[in-house]
Scaffold this motif. Structure first.
Motif, PDB file in Angstrom:
ATOM      1  N   VAL A  48       1.069  -1.117   0.290  1.00  0.00           N
ATOM      2  CA  VAL A  48      -0.392  -0.185  -0.353  1.00  0.00           C
ATOM      3  C   VAL A  48       0.891   1.039   0.061  1.00  0.00           C
ATOM      4  N   VAL A  49       0.535   2.866  -0.735  1.00  0.00           N
ATOM      5  CA  VAL A  49       1.065   3.768  -0.462  1.00  0.00           C
ATOM      6  C   VAL A  49       0.163   4.401  -0.075  1.00  0.00           C
ATOM      7  N   LEU A  50       0.310   5.266   1.160  1.00  0.00           N
ATOM      8  CA  LEU A  50      -1.165   5.548   1.637  1.00  0.00           C
ATOM      9  C   LEU A  50      -0.718   7.775   1.868  1.00  0.00           C
ATOM     10  N   ASP A  51      -1.785   7.905   1.216  1.00  0.00           N
ATOM     11  CA  ASP A  51      -1.527   9.328   2.011  1.00  0.00           C
ATOM     12  C   ASP A  51      -1.855   9.368   3.196  1.00  0.00           C
ATOM     13  N   VAL A  52      -1.864  10.545   4.193  1.00  0.00           N
ATOM     14  CA  VAL A  52      -2.336  11.011   4.972  1.00  0.00           C
ATOM     15  C   VAL A  52      -3.109  11.629   4.557  1.00  0.00           C
ATOM     16  N   LEU A  62      -6.544   5.307   9.608  1.00  0.00           N
ATOM     17  CA  LEU A  62      -6.643   4.254   9.618  1.00  0.00           C
ATOM     18  C   LEU A  62      -5.657   2.841   9.149  1.00  0.00           C
ATOM     19  N   LEU A  63      -4.122   3.318   9.424  1.00  0.00           N
ATOM     20  CA  LEU A  63      -2.778   2.293   9.671  1.00  0.00           C
ATOM     21  C   LEU A  63      -3.470   1.638  10.411  1.00  0.00           C
ATOM     22  N   ALA A  64      -3.389   2.468  11.808  1.00  0.00           N
ATOM     23  CA  ALA A  64      -2.889   1.920  13.164  1.00  0.00           C
ATOM     24  C   ALA A  64      -4.607   1.050  13.080  1.00  0.00           C
ATOM     25  N   ALA A  65      -5.232   1.514  12.639  1.00  0.00           N
ATOM     26  CA  ALA A  65      -6.810   0.755  12.849  1.00  0.00           C
ATOM     27  C   ALA A  65      -6.220  -0.961  12.376  1.00  0.00           C
ATOM     28  N   LEU A  66      -6.289  -0.858  10.748  1.00  0.00           N
ATOM     29  CA  LEU A  66      -6.000  -1.713   9.751  1.00  0.00           C
ATOM     30  C   LEU A  66      -4.645  -3.167  10.821  1.00  0.00           C
ATOM     31  N   SER A  72      -1.091  -7.070   7.975  1.00  0.00           N
ATOM     32  CA  SER A  72       0.855  -7.303   7.571  1.00  0.00           C
ATOM     33  C   SER A  72       1.544  -6.983   6.557  1.00  0.00           C
ATOM     34  N   LEU A  73      -0.097  -5.883   5.330  1.00  0.00           N
ATOM     35  CA  LEU A  73       0.529  -5.572   3.962  1.00  0.00           C
ATOM     36  C   LEU A  73       1.722  -4.747   4.903  1.00  0.00           C
ATOM     37  N   PRO A  74       2.925  -5.012   3.196  1.00  0.00           N
ATOM     38  CA  PRO A  74       3.892  -3.589   3.694  1.00  0.00           C
ATOM     39  C   PRO A  74       3.372  -2.547   2.996  1.00  0.00           C
ATOM     40  N   VAL A  75       3.356  -1.183   3.923  1.00  0.00           N
ATOM     41  CA  VAL A  75       2.618   0.052   3.587  1.00  0.00           C
ATOM     42  C   VAL A  75       3.909   1.308   3.781  1.00  0.00           C
ATOM     43  N   LEU A  76       3.828   1.762   2.992  1.00  0.00           N
ATOM     44  CA  LEU A  76       4.533   3.141   2.638  1.00  0.00           C
ATOM     45  C   LEU A  76       3.484   4.419   2.749  1.00  0.00           C
ATOM     46  N   ASP A  92       5.819   4.662  13.575  1.00  0.00           N
ATOM     47  CA  ASP A  92       4.907   4.338  15.537  1.00  0.00           C
ATOM     48  C   ASP A  92       3.569   3.535  14.942  1.00  0.00           C
ATOM     49  N   ARG A  93       3.244   4.364  13.927  1.00  0.00           N
ATOM     50  CA  ARG A  93       0.993   3.884  13.886  1.00  0.00           C
ATOM     51  C   ARG A  93       0.704   2.633  13.030  1.00  0.00           C
ATOM     52  N   GLY A  94       2.844   2.410  12.223  1.00  0.00           N
ATOM     53  CA  GLY A  94       2.441   0.795  11.625  1.00  0.00           C
ATOM     54  C   GLY A  94       3.091   0.912  10.128  1.00  0.00           C
ATOM     55  N   ALA A  95       4.173   2.123  10.139  1.00  0.00           N
ATOM     56  CA  ALA A  95       4.170   2.426   8.540  1.00  0.00           C
ATOM     57  C   ALA A  95       5.188   1.633   8.351  1.00  0.00           C
ATOM     58  N   ASP A  96       6.172   0.915   7.031  1.00  0.00           N
ATOM     59  CA  ASP A  96       7.341   0.308   6.853  1.00  0.00           C
ATOM     60  C   ASP A  96       8.097   1.142   6.676  1.00  0.00           C
TER      61      ASP A  96
END
Length: 220
Positions: A48-52, A62-66, A72-76, A92-96
């Motif tokens: 996933v490529v995720l905007d804030v 959203l990322l923290a909830a997921l 477990s998908l990698p998220v940038l 710390d919220r779960g970004a890789d």
């Protein structure tokens, strides 16, 4: 590899889709947290490529909830807020990984390759099997002193097989790698590309397992 892009800026959506497509990724784009949840629930993505900043909430929330739900998908994470504290908060919220805007598309593609291969449990940038050395950054390979070039779809299929050497990969799973939500699946596409790959790699490099799919032949 299939990526979900969660971004509400139309110009950036287009740039990411085109740029990452050139780098060999199949991309799907959504622009809200709700649509991202729905897309991810359907599965089939590698990262996933995720905007804030999204219209209906924070990408980091959203990322923290997921992550709490077990995704477990990698998220940038992409964001214009690129101070040290912002990066720490995102990680710390779960970004890789975390990349500030504006950014270079080649750097983004390289960072994605890095987090995706870590998710596969490997450190090396190249994939190797039965004499083939595959370079994901260039979508090319070598066997001995012979250099091989692949089309984007040939590379996608070969990369999927090399991720799990010896494991049978079904035709439908390979089709998921090649086609987006809105694309019609051509019935013989996989067979055509497998034929082309065998012409480049050797007829015995990829095995057909009747009724099940394809796998790489055991190393000789």
């Amino acid at each position: 590899m299939r990526l979900l892009i969660v971004e509400d800026d139309l110009i950036l959506q287009d740039g990411l889709s085109v740029g990452l497509g050139i780098s060999g990724y199949l991309t799907e784009v959504v622009d809200t947290c709700a649509d991202a949840r729905e897309a991810l629930a359907g599965g089939g993505f590698d990262g996933v490529v995720l905007d804030v900043m999204l219209p209906d909430g924070s990408g980091l929330d959203l990322l923290a909830a997921l992550r709490r739900e077990g995704m477990s998908l990698p998220v940038l994470v992409l964001t214009a807020r690129d101070q040290v504290n912002d990066r720490i908060h995102g990680l710390d919220r779960g970004a890789d990984d975390y990349l500030g805007k504006p950014f270079d598309l080649e750097e983004l593609a390289a960072r994605l390759r890095a987090i995706l291969r870590r998710s596969e449990g490997r450190a090396a940038a190249h994939l190797e099997w039965n004499g083939l050395h595959l370079d994901p950054a260039r979508m090319s390979g070598t066997i001995g002193d012979r250099e091989l070039r692949f089309s984007q779809r040939e590379f996608t299929i070969l990369h999927a097989l090399l991720e799990r050497p010896g494991v049978i990969i079904g035709k439908s799973a390979l089709e998921e790698r090649l086609y987006g939500w809105q694309e019609d699946v051509e019935s013989n596409t996989i067979e055509v590309h497998i034929h082309k790959l065998r012409a480049k790699l050797g007829p015995a490099f990829i095995e057909t397992v009747r009724g099940a799919g394809y796998r790489l032949a055991e190393a000789s």
